[in-house]
Structure formats: C-alpha cells, structure tokens
Scaffold this motif. Structure first.
Motif, PDB file in Angstrom:
ATOM      1  N   ALA A   4       0.819  -1.219   0.000  1.00  0.00           N
ATOM      2  CA  ALA A   4       0.000   0.000   0.000  1.00  0.00           C
ATOM      3  C   ALA A   4       0.849   1.263   0.000  1.00  0.00           C
ATOM      4  O   ALA A   4       0.476   2.271  -0.613  1.00  0.00           O
ATOM      5  N   ASN A   5       1.998   1.233   0.657  1.00  0.00           N
ATOM      6  CA  ASN A   5       2.871   2.413   0.660  1.00  0.00           C
ATOM      7  C   ASN A   5       3.384   2.723  -0.741  1.00  0.00           C
ATOM      8  O   ASN A   5       3.483   3.885  -1.127  1.00  0.00           O
ATOM      9  N   HIS A   6       3.712   1.695  -1.497  1.00  0.00           N
ATOM     10  CA  HIS A   6       4.150   1.914  -2.884  1.00  0.00           C
ATOM     11  C   HIS A   6       3.023   2.534  -3.696  1.00  0.00           C
ATOM     12  O   HIS A   6       3.262   3.436  -4.510  1.00  0.00           O
ATOM     13  N   ALA A   7       1.809   2.052  -3.509  1.00  0.00           N
ATOM     14  CA  ALA A   7       0.656   2.581  -4.246  1.00  0.00           C
ATOM     15  C   ALA A   7       0.436   4.056  -3.919  1.00  0.00           C
ATOM     16  O   ALA A   7       0.198   4.868  -4.819  1.00  0.00           O
ATOM     17  N   ARG A   8       0.525   4.406  -2.656  1.00  0.00           N
ATOM     18  CA  ARG A   8       0.345   5.803  -2.255  1.00  0.00           C
ATOM     19  C   ARG A   8       1.451   6.676  -2.843  1.00  0.00           C
ATOM     20  O   ARG A   8       1.198   7.789  -3.307  1.00  0.00           O
ATOM     21  N   GLY A   9       2.680   6.179  -2.816  1.00  0.00           N
ATOM     22  CA  GLY A   9       3.786   6.931  -3.400  1.00  0.00           C
ATOM     23  C   GLY A   9       3.607   7.127  -4.893  1.00  0.00           C
ATOM     24  O   GLY A   9       3.883   8.202  -5.430  1.00  0.00           O
ATOM     25  N   CYS A  10       3.126   6.105  -5.565  1.00  0.00           N
ATOM     26  CA  CYS A  10       2.892   6.189  -7.007  1.00  0.00           C
ATOM     27  C   CYS A  10       1.778   7.189  -7.308  1.00  0.00           C
ATOM     28  O   CYS A  10       1.872   7.965  -8.254  1.00  0.00           O
ATOM     29  N   ASP A  11       0.716   7.168  -6.492  1.00  0.00           N
ATOM     30  CA  ASP A  11      -0.373   8.144  -6.658  1.00  0.00           C
ATOM     31  C   ASP A  11       0.156   9.571  -6.521  1.00  0.00           C
ATOM     32  O   ASP A  11      -0.158  10.448  -7.320  1.00  0.00           O
ATOM     33  N   TRP A  12       0.974   9.804  -5.482  1.00  0.00           N
ATOM     34  CA  TRP A  12       1.531  11.133  -5.255  1.00  0.00           C
ATOM     35  C   TRP A  12       2.413  11.558  -6.422  1.00  0.00           C
ATOM     36  O   TRP A  12       2.312  12.676  -6.929  1.00  0.00           O
ATOM     37  N   LEU A  13       3.292  10.643  -6.866  1.00  0.00           N
ATOM     38  CA  LEU A  13       4.192  10.956  -7.964  1.00  0.00           C
ATOM     39  C   LEU A  13       3.411  11.257  -9.243  1.00  0.00           C
ATOM     40  O   LEU A  13       3.739  12.194  -9.974  1.00  0.00           O
ATOM     41  N   SER A  14       2.362  10.497  -9.507  1.00  0.00           N
ATOM     42  CA  SER A  14       1.528  10.731 -10.688  1.00  0.00           C
ATOM     43  C   SER A  14       0.891  12.117 -10.642  1.00  0.00           C
ATOM     44  O   SER A  14       0.867  12.828 -11.652  1.00  0.00           O
ATOM     45  N   ARG A  15       0.389  12.508  -9.482  1.00  0.00           N
ATOM     46  CA  ARG A  15      -0.203  13.845  -9.341  1.00  0.00           C
ATOM     47  C   ARG A  15       0.849  14.934  -9.502  1.00  0.00           C
ATOM     48  O   ARG A  15       0.624  15.933 -10.183  1.00  0.00           O
ATOM     49  N   HIS A  16       1.998  14.744  -8.888  1.00  0.00           N
ATOM     50  CA  HIS A  16       3.055  15.740  -8.899  1.00  0.00           C
ATOM     51  C   HIS A  16       3.633  15.955 -10.308  1.00  0.00           C
ATOM     52  O   HIS A  16       3.990  17.077 -10.669  1.00  0.00           O
TER      53      HIS A  16
END
Length: 70
Positions: A4-16
């Motif tokens: 789940a931490n990887h998924a959250r990081g990927c979501d943040w990176l995609s938005r950024h």
C-alpha cells in the motif's frame, strides 16, 4: 508496487508529475526497491536484472533498448 505504501507513493508521484511525465505502475516486479530490478539509464535505455523481468514491463518500456545483468 508490492504494498500500500508503494501505491500511495505512485499516486503522489503521478499527481506531482501530471502533464510533464507518465508514471508506469509495475505490479509484483520487485519486493522493495525497483532500482535493483530495472533502472532507466537514459531515455530509451534500461538496465534490467534478467530477461524475464523485461517481459513483465509495460509495453512502452519493452520497446526500449536493454542491458541485462544476467
């Protein structure tokens, strides 16, 4: 992404990076650090651990040139 931490990081990176870069989600490719499995050396060239890893990359990355470690 292996947790789940990887998924959250990927979501943040995609938005950024939205509008400037595409973020490709790689599922079950590495347990922890993806850079020990596949690493972009420059646009169009990847350093990849093994050919079976290359087969699991997104189609866009499978078209890149690759250097295999083993």
């Amino acid at each position: 992404m292996s947790n789940a931490n990887h998924a959250r990081g990927c979501d943040w990176l995609s938005r950024h990076l939205a509008g400037r870069f595409r973020v490709h989600r790689l599922h079950r490719l590495a347990d922890s650090h993806i850079d020990s499995t596949v690493l972009a050396l420059r646009p169009g060239l990847l350093l990849v651990r093994t050919p079976d890893v290359a087969e699991r990359l997104p189609k866009a990355l499978q078209a890149w040139d690759m250097i295999f470690l083993r």
